[in-house]
Write a protein that holds these residues in place. Structure first.
Motif, PDB file in Angstrom:
ATOM      1  N   SER A  25       0.890  -1.251   0.052  1.00 41.77           N
ATOM      2  CA  SER A  25      -0.064  -0.174   0.068  1.00 41.77           C
ATOM      3  C   SER A  25       0.953   1.448  -0.209  1.00 41.77           C
ATOM      4  N   MET A  26       1.944   1.385   0.958  1.00 41.63           N
ATOM      5  CA  MET A  26       2.536   2.698   1.147  1.00 41.63           C
ATOM      6  C   MET A  26       3.512   2.822  -0.161  1.00 41.63           C
ATOM      7  N   CYS A  27       3.818   1.656  -0.972  1.00 43.90           N
ATOM      8  CA  CYS A  27       4.791   1.920  -2.139  1.00 43.90           C
ATOM      9  C   CYS A  27       3.887   2.115  -3.030  1.00 43.90           C
ATOM     10  N   ILE A  28       2.861   1.791  -3.386  1.00 42.88           N
ATOM     11  CA  ILE A  28       1.842   2.103  -4.412  1.00 42.88           C
ATOM     12  C   ILE A  28       1.384   3.753  -3.923  1.00 42.88           C
ATOM     13  N   ILE A  29       1.242   4.208  -2.817  1.00 42.07           N
ATOM     14  CA  ILE A  29       0.840   5.367  -2.545  1.00 42.07           C
ATOM     15  C   ILE A  29       2.058   6.366  -3.021  1.00 42.07           C
ATOM     16  N   ASN A  92       2.758  13.651   3.662  1.00 45.23           N
ATOM     17  CA  ASN A  92       3.470  14.116   4.948  1.00 45.23           C
ATOM     18  C   ASN A  92       3.539  12.998   5.689  1.00 45.23           C
ATOM     19  N   VAL A  93       2.685  12.053   5.712  1.00 43.66           N
ATOM     20  CA  VAL A  93       2.651  10.884   6.690  1.00 43.66           C
ATOM     21  C   VAL A  93       3.741   9.990   6.303  1.00 43.66           C
ATOM     22  N   ILE A  94       3.810   9.837   4.987  1.00 41.40           N
ATOM     23  CA  ILE A  94       4.947   8.823   4.298  1.00 41.40           C
ATOM     24  C   ILE A  94       6.195   9.403   4.293  1.00 41.40           C
ATOM     25  N   VAL A  95       6.535  10.983   4.280  1.00 40.57           N
ATOM     26  CA  VAL A  95       7.708  11.560   4.597  1.00 40.57           C
ATOM     27  C   VAL A  95       8.146  11.287   5.980  1.00 40.57           C
ATOM     28  N   GLU A  96       7.378  11.527   6.905  1.00 36.52           N
ATOM     29  CA  GLU A  96       7.640  11.320   8.235  1.00 36.52           C
ATOM     30  C   GLU A  96       8.032   9.914   8.575  1.00 36.52           C
ATOM     31  N   ILE A  97       7.445   9.068   8.073  1.00 33.47           N
ATOM     32  CA  ILE A  97       7.819   7.560   8.407  1.00 33.47           C
ATOM     33  C   ILE A  97       9.122   7.357   7.840  1.00 33.47           C
ATOM     34  N   TYR A 104      16.068   5.512  12.875  1.00 33.18           N
ATOM     35  CA  TYR A 104      15.920   4.421  13.711  1.00 33.18           C
ATOM     36  C   TYR A 104      15.948   2.996  13.180  1.00 33.18           C
ATOM     37  N   ALA A 105      15.646   2.964  11.723  1.00 35.49           N
ATOM     38  CA  ALA A 105      15.707   1.593  11.628  1.00 35.49           C
ATOM     39  C   ALA A 105      16.786   0.965  11.077  1.00 35.49           C
TER      40      ALA A 105
END
Length: 105
Positions: A25-29, A92-97, A104-105
């Motif tokens: 989902s996130m990759c598609i978005i 903005n959510v995707i950028v922040e993640i 941290y990852a």
């Protein structure tokens, strides 16, 4: 006997996570943030996704009004995907993640 938890009982953050739960989902978005794409373009740009999974994720995102599907009456059929306003609001959510993951990852 445990009461089954309803979707409406979840906190807002958990509702958001549920909507974006698919592996792709996130990759598609993220890919659609660049603009409208045809199915095969998405398939090439979302590295690792197979045709079946891409189709399944797009149907789910369309049902949730995150992605818009537009079909043209051509031979062969042409289908384009783009983000709705709801989908664009995830930028903005995707950028922040992404920032959090880099740190941290």
């Amino acid at each position: 006997m445990k009461k089954k938890l309803n979707f409406e009982d979840l906190c807002p953050a958990l509702k958001g996570i549920f909507l974006l739960k698919g592996k792709w989902s996130m990759c598609i978005i993220h890919t659609l943030l660049d603009g409208t794409k045809r199915f095969k373009e998405l398939e090439r740009e979302v590295i690792g996704v197979n045709t079946r999974m891409l189709s399944k994720e797009l149907k789910f995102l369309e049902k949730e009004k995150i992605v818009r599907r537009k079909a043209y009456a051509t031979i062969p059929p042409t289908v384009e995907y783009s983000l709705t306003e709801k989908g664009k609001a995830l930028e903005n959510v995707i950028v922040e993640i992404g920032s959090w993951a880099e740190k941290y990852a």
